[in-house]
Write a protein that holds these residues in place. Structure first.
Motif, PDB file in Angstrom:
ATOM      1  N   PHE A  63      18.339 -28.076  -2.496  1.00  0.00           N
ATOM      2  CA  PHE A  63      17.984 -28.933  -3.631  1.00  0.00           C
ATOM      3  C   PHE A  63      17.664 -30.326  -3.115  1.00  0.00           C
ATOM      4  CE2 PHE A  63      19.598 -31.998  -6.888  1.00  0.00           C
ATOM      5  CZ  PHE A  63      18.678 -31.702  -7.896  1.00  0.00           C
ATOM      6  N   ASP A  64      16.553 -30.884  -3.575  1.00  0.00           N
ATOM      7  CA  ASP A  64      16.160 -32.242  -3.209  1.00  0.00           C
ATOM      8  C   ASP A  64      16.599 -33.196  -4.327  1.00  0.00           C
ATOM      9  OD1 ASP A  64      15.045 -34.587  -2.359  1.00  0.00           O
ATOM     10  OD2 ASP A  64      12.947 -33.954  -2.610  1.00  0.00           O
ATOM     11  N   PRO A  65      17.605 -34.029  -4.093  1.00  0.00           N
ATOM     12  CA  PRO A  65      18.107 -34.905  -5.157  1.00  0.00           C
ATOM     13  C   PRO A  65      17.264 -36.161  -5.375  1.00  0.00           C
ATOM     14  CG  PRO A  65      19.380 -35.246  -3.168  1.00  0.00           C
ATOM     15  CD  PRO A  65      18.398 -34.145  -2.856  1.00  0.00           C
ATOM     16  N   ALA A 100      31.855 -34.339 -10.137  1.00  0.00           N
ATOM     17  CA  ALA A 100      32.067 -32.921 -10.402  1.00  0.00           C
ATOM     18  C   ALA A 100      32.321 -32.678 -11.885  1.00  0.00           C
ATOM     19  CB  ALA A 100      33.245 -32.398  -9.572  1.00  0.00           C
ATOM     20  N   ILE A 101      32.863 -33.675 -12.575  1.00  0.00           N
ATOM     21  CA  ILE A 101      33.128 -33.546 -14.002  1.00  0.00           C
ATOM     22  C   ILE A 101      31.857 -33.739 -14.819  1.00  0.00           C
ATOM     23  CG2 ILE A 101      34.524 -34.400 -15.934  1.00  0.00           C
ATOM     24  CD1 ILE A 101      36.066 -33.044 -13.644  1.00  0.00           C
ATOM     25  N   THR A 102      31.010 -34.666 -14.401  1.00  0.00           N
ATOM     26  CA  THR A 102      29.797 -34.987 -15.169  1.00  0.00           C
ATOM     27  C   THR A 102      28.580 -34.185 -14.711  1.00  0.00           C
ATOM     28  OG1 THR A 102      29.295 -36.829 -13.669  1.00  0.00           O
ATOM     29  CG2 THR A 102      30.603 -37.314 -15.642  1.00  0.00           C
ATOM     30  N   SER A 103      28.797 -33.201 -13.853  1.00  0.00           N
ATOM     31  CA  SER A 103      27.675 -32.388 -13.369  1.00  0.00           C
ATOM     32  C   SER A 103      27.942 -30.896 -13.544  1.00  0.00           C
ATOM     33  CB  SER A 103      27.398 -32.686 -11.887  1.00  0.00           C
ATOM     34  OG  SER A 103      27.030 -34.041 -11.706  1.00  0.00           O
ATOM     35  N   GLU A 133      26.681 -36.359  -5.043  1.00  0.00           N
ATOM     36  CA  GLU A 133      26.461 -35.983  -6.441  1.00  0.00           C
ATOM     37  C   GLU A 133      25.748 -34.648  -6.538  1.00  0.00           C
ATOM     38  OE1 GLU A 133      25.941 -40.020  -9.038  1.00  0.00           O
ATOM     39  OE2 GLU A 133      24.380 -39.585  -7.546  1.00  0.00           O
ATOM     40  N   ALA A 134      24.767 -34.444  -5.681  1.00  0.00           N
ATOM     41  CA  ALA A 134      24.021 -33.193  -5.697  1.00  0.00           C
ATOM     42  C   ALA A 134      24.913 -32.019  -5.300  1.00  0.00           C
ATOM     43  CB  ALA A 134      22.820 -33.279  -4.763  1.00  0.00           C
ATOM     44  N   ARG A 143      21.043 -27.893 -11.287  1.00  0.00           N
ATOM     45  CA  ARG A 143      20.016 -28.272 -10.307  1.00  0.00           C
ATOM     46  C   ARG A 143      18.703 -27.545 -10.590  1.00  0.00           C
ATOM     47  NH1 ARG A 143      23.215 -26.681  -4.980  1.00  0.00           N
ATOM     48  NH2 ARG A 143      25.243 -27.638  -5.448  1.00  0.00           N
ATOM     49  N   LEU A 144      18.806 -26.242 -10.867  1.00  0.00           N
ATOM     50  CA  LEU A 144      17.605 -25.455 -11.134  1.00  0.00           C
ATOM     51  C   LEU A 144      16.903 -25.944 -12.397  1.00  0.00           C
ATOM     52  CD1 LEU A 144      15.672 -23.139 -10.621  1.00  0.00           C
ATOM     53  CD2 LEU A 144      17.329 -21.590 -11.690  1.00  0.00           C
TER      54      LEU A 144
END
Length: 451
Positions: free
Chosen positions: A186-188, A257-260, A197-198, A206-207
């Protein structure tokens, strides 16, 4: 005797014959059945369905199928159904094994309703990159007879460590699925995310970010309507936080990790990163999650007061943890060979697979429908629940038929091709087929103007 009394006698005899249900103190089964008690609750399950259907046929001289226990799961439901059928002429009562009491399908006369068009789509399906660098169209592989389902990749989990062909607890009896390639790549950069974050972001999110980015780049006018564009995401499983990040020690140490992860951020981040200020709605309705997302997007556009408003509907599914598949195996819902065999006598469950898709929807009026700028037009949609059935996982033919009838009335469509849920089970398939059969039969007997 009333219809309820005649059914009760059949039920009583069948319960004693099969020795199911709760016996009284003297060992007999002479207990009255409450009008709203489900047949399943007194021991009549799918194994007894065939005998029950035959007993009803002999008593009432009308055809029944083994799905009757699930389509009409209580005394009151079944009695009402029988009274409706026997109230028809002898010709009409033979039209279908499940004749539901619905009127002829008549389109609603509401010219004010705009059509909703599918303007563009992006997707990822199992099969990897196709010729020319894009992702393969799955239908081309199916037509060519190429295999899509494959062994669990080692990057997901150790299939041998989690496999037991005899349905052992906490293990899975299936080794096959449909898998997306390179979900860890994945390219952040386009989204202003750091590497940490990524890494903490659910690969499903991500997808969806990648798919939405492709739509925004490919359809310029999305950004013009950014302050009203809505997002609707359908997704069922959330495995990344506890199934992957917790194992790696990141679930409780990395704030992002919580907001993603989680359903709310799955859709919220799509709007955040693209400056979409319309609705942001996530929905988990199990296997129908993505379709319900499309339905909600369509309804939102139809009720919009803003000219030219657009909406994005998304669906995504990834299998990131062995635990989910093992738990589904406890229900014996999966096919041991990992494939759906819909309408096949050997149907033994469904096969799990991964995919992601994003769809841009927009309102159309008048001649816009024919201007060639859209992929398809959604004439109607509907959603509903089965209500109380013979079991929490059992479908319900009358509810399905009623919903389809309502959608056809709204849309005025003259459908000739139908797709099914397609799980491939000996119970679910006949219920779906017979629900559709009842509708087609009712349409065939209606006047031409009402069909």
């Amino acid at each position: 005797r009333t219809t309820v009394a005649r059914i009760s006698k059949i039920v009583q005899g069948l319960v004693e014959h099969l020795d199911v249900g709760n016996a009284t103190a003297d060992g007999s089964h002479q207990r009255p059945m409450a009008a709203h008690t489900k047949f399943a609750d007194i021991g009549l399950d799918s194994l007894a369905a065939a005998e029950f259907a035959e007993a009803l046929r002999q008593e009432f001289h009308i055809p029944f199928t083994a799905t009757v226990l699930f389509d009409h799961p209580t005394l009151v439901d079944l009695a009402e159904h029988i009274d409706n059928v026997t109230g028809l002429s002898s010709h009409q009562s033979q039209l279908s094994e499940m004749s539901f009491s619905y009127g002829a399908i008549r389109p609603l006369d509401d010219s004010r309703i705009q059509s909703i068009a599918i303007i563009a789509t992006t997707y990822r399906f199992p099969g990897g990159p196709g010729d020319g660098g894009g992702y393969a169209n799955p239908t081309s592989r199916w037509v060519a007879g190429k295999e899509i389902q494959s062994l669990v990749p080692s990057a997901r989990w150790d299939v041998d460590a989690h496999y037991a062909p005899n349905q052992t607890q906490e293990l899975m009896y299936v080794r096959i699925g449909g898998w997306l390639d390179h979900v860890d790549i994945f390219d952040p950069t386009p989204f202003g995310l750091s590497r940490d974050e990524a890494t903490a972001m659910d690969p499903q999110l991500r997808l969806l970010l990648e798919l939405t980015h492709e739509l925004v780049r490919g359809v310029p006018n999305i950004s013009d309507a950014s302050n009203t564009t809505s997002n609707f995401v359908g997704c069922m499983y959330q495995e990344y936080l506890d199934g992957v990040l917790r194992v790696g020690g990141m679930a409780d140490t990395v704030p992002s990790a919580i907001t993603s992860t989680g359903m709310s951020f799955l859709v919220g981040r799509l709007s955040y990163h693209n400056n979409f200020r319309g609705l942001a709605v996530s929905c988990d309705t199990a296997c129908s999650s993505s379709l319900v997302g499309v339905h909600l997007a369509r309804k939102a556009l139809l009720s919009s007061k803003h000219s030219g408003e657009q909406a994005l509907a998304h669906g995504v599914n990834m299998m990131l943890s062995a635990r989910t598949t093992s738990r589904i195996c406890m229900l014996q819902a999966l096919s041991p060979v990992g494939r759906c065999k819909t309408a096949d006598i050997s149907a033994d469950g469904y096969g799990r697979s991964e995919s992601g898709m994003s769809m841009l929807l927009g309102a159309t009026v008048g001649s816009d429908v024919d201007d060639g700028s859209m992929l398809a037009v959604l004439l109607g949609s509907g959603a509903g629940h089965n209500g109380t059935t013979g079991g929490i996982s059992a479908p319900h033919g009358p509810s399905q038929a009623r919903l389809i009838t309502d959608v056809w009335r709204e849309s005025g469509a003259r459908g000739k091709v139908t797709s099914l849920h397609g799980t491939g089970t000996s119970l679910g398939d006949p219920i779906e087929f017979q629900a559709l059969q009842s509708i087609w039969n009712r349409r065939s007997q209606a006047p031409a103007d009402d069909q």
